[in-house]
Design an enzyme around this catalytic site. Structure first.
Site, mmCIF file in Angstrom:
data_model
loop_
_atom_site.group_PDB
_atom_site.id
_atom_site.type_symbol
_atom_site.label_atom_id
_atom_site.label_comp_id
_atom_site.label_asym_id
_atom_site.label_seq_id
_atom_site.Cartn_x
_atom_site.Cartn_y
_atom_site.Cartn_z
ATOM 1 C CG HIS A 240 -1.787 -1.105 1.462
ATOM 2 N ND1 HIS A 240 -2.899 -1.359 0.675
ATOM 3 C CD2 HIS A 240 -1.776 -2.080 2.403
ATOM 4 C CE1 HIS A 240 -3.516 -2.439 1.113
ATOM 5 N NE2 HIS A 240 -2.873 -2.902 2.151
HETATM 6 O O1 RIB Z 1 -5.075 0.499 4.404
HETATM 7 C C1 RIB Z 1 -3.677 0.411 4.259
HETATM 8 C C2 RIB Z 1 -3.018 1.473 5.090
HETATM 9 O O2 RIB Z 1 -3.308 1.260 6.456
HETATM 10 C C3 RIB Z 1 -1.489 1.427 4.982
HETATM 11 O O3 RIB Z 1 -1.001 2.732 5.142
HETATM 12 C C4 RIB Z 1 -1.086 0.587 6.146
HETATM 13 O O4 RIB Z 1 0.204 0.950 6.649
HETATM 14 C C5 RIB Z 1 -2.121 0.971 7.158
HETATM 15 O O5 RIB Z 1 -1.683 2.162 7.784
#
Ligand code: RIB
Ligand code: CA
Length: 314
Positions: A240
């Site tokens: 992500h």
């Molecule tokens: O939904 C994914 C996000 O939430 C990413 O930034 C992960 O690190 C969590 O913070």
């Protein structure tokens, strides 16, 4: 050309990977890491930010501690994914130095003294950014651009049926950031769920590399891979936060559209949902929310390739 970047993080396994990618990218000059409560409580996040920089031999980069709680709602963490420490099962050497206080003041001051010059990459809940905007309205609009990992448009949530963790973590902050006149681009789950490293690659390719960073990657991701196996979800790790860094490096790898958006801040079932107004043929006066740039497509293999090449050196 080198871009000056403030990287706002809640480290977090994929946050750590985003930091490693930014460090390995000559196009990026990290002015500072700013830390926010999110995946783990603020103190753990600060510790992890300091440790990842020390691990990388980059302890000259400042770390600023920010908000230890969201603007309004109660704090929410994700230790089931990121482990008790926030870095899975990885054990990095402690850092010798302390973080500085005042993340939101640092963000506000930096954007104000260098208008149009600084890129903000935000990959945790947006509390620090919203607090910077509250110091002086218009602060975030002084960023060259604000890249946010967050939201889910036409994709199920990951923190609730309809909402993504960073926006659930601080829905009010997310709303204040997208309603600021800043040049925001959202990198939502619609895109980041297409950028994953599967368990078989971790086991067959990465673990045998034997390097320090490969071992760090494997130790960090054990828990989330195990969760996928147990719960019948994705058996691997979604990149992500690294995807948001790649957007800053190679925006051409992403398809970006503009939608009218707002964030749910009251819903019992939908708190933190990115509500996208995709109704056809409506006059602007009837639209809900603000026009926001959202990445809806990505050249996954190129993004993964850049990460493998720069971070895993493989
Ligand atoms: O939904 C994914 C996000 O939430 C990413 O930034 C992960 O690190 C969590 O913070
Ligand atoms: Ca994060």
């Amino acid at each position: 050309v080198v871009m000056d970047v403030i990287l706002d993080v809640d480290p977090g396994v994929d946050d750590a990977m985003a930091i490693l990618l930014a460090l390995a990218s000559d196009e990026i000059n990290i002015l500072a890491l700013t830390v926010v409560s999110g995946n783990v409580p603020l103190r753990s996040g600060v510790d992890n930010a300091l440790k990842v920089l020390a691990f990388s031999g980059r302890s000259e980069i400042p770390v600023y501690a920010g908000a230890d709680a969201p603007l309004v709602r109660a704090p929410v963490h994700a230790k089931q994914v990121h482990g008790e420490t926030g870095l899975g099962n990885a054990e990095l050497a402690p850092s010798e130095r302390e973080a500085r206080p005042g993340a939101s003041e640092f963000i506000q001051k930096t954007l104000t003294t260098h208008p149009g010059k600084v890129t903000v990459l935000a990959v945790g809940p947006l509390t620090n950014l919203a607090l910077a905007e509250r110091i002086e309205a218009g602060t975030l609009a002084r960023a060259k651009q604000v890249v946010v990992m967050g939201g889910a448009a036409n994709e199920p949530g990951n923190s609730s049926p309809t909402a993504e963790f960073n926006f659930v973590g601080d829905p009010h902050a997310a709303r204040e950031v997208i309603q600021s006149r800043a040049a925001v681009t959202l990198i939502p789950l619609d895109v980041t769920h297409q950028v994953g490293i599967p368990a078989e690659e971790i086991d067959r390719k990465i673990r045998p590399m034997g390097s320090g960073v490969a071992r760090f990657f494997c130790e960090m991701t054990d828990i989330v891979v195990g969760l996928g196996r147990e719960a019948g979800g994705y058996v691997g790790v979604y990149l992500h936060d690294p995807a948001a860094v790649v957007y800053a490096l190679r925006p051409e790898l992403f398809d970006v559209v503009e939608y009218w958006c707002d964030i749910e801040t009251e819903g019992e079932l939908t708190l933190g949902q990115l509500v996208v107004d995709q109704r056809e043929g409506l006059p602007e006066s009837r639209r809900r929310g603000v026009l926001t740039r959202i990445a809806v497509g990505v050249s996954s293999e190129e993004v993964l390739g850049l990460f493998r090449q720069r971070v895993l050196k493989g």
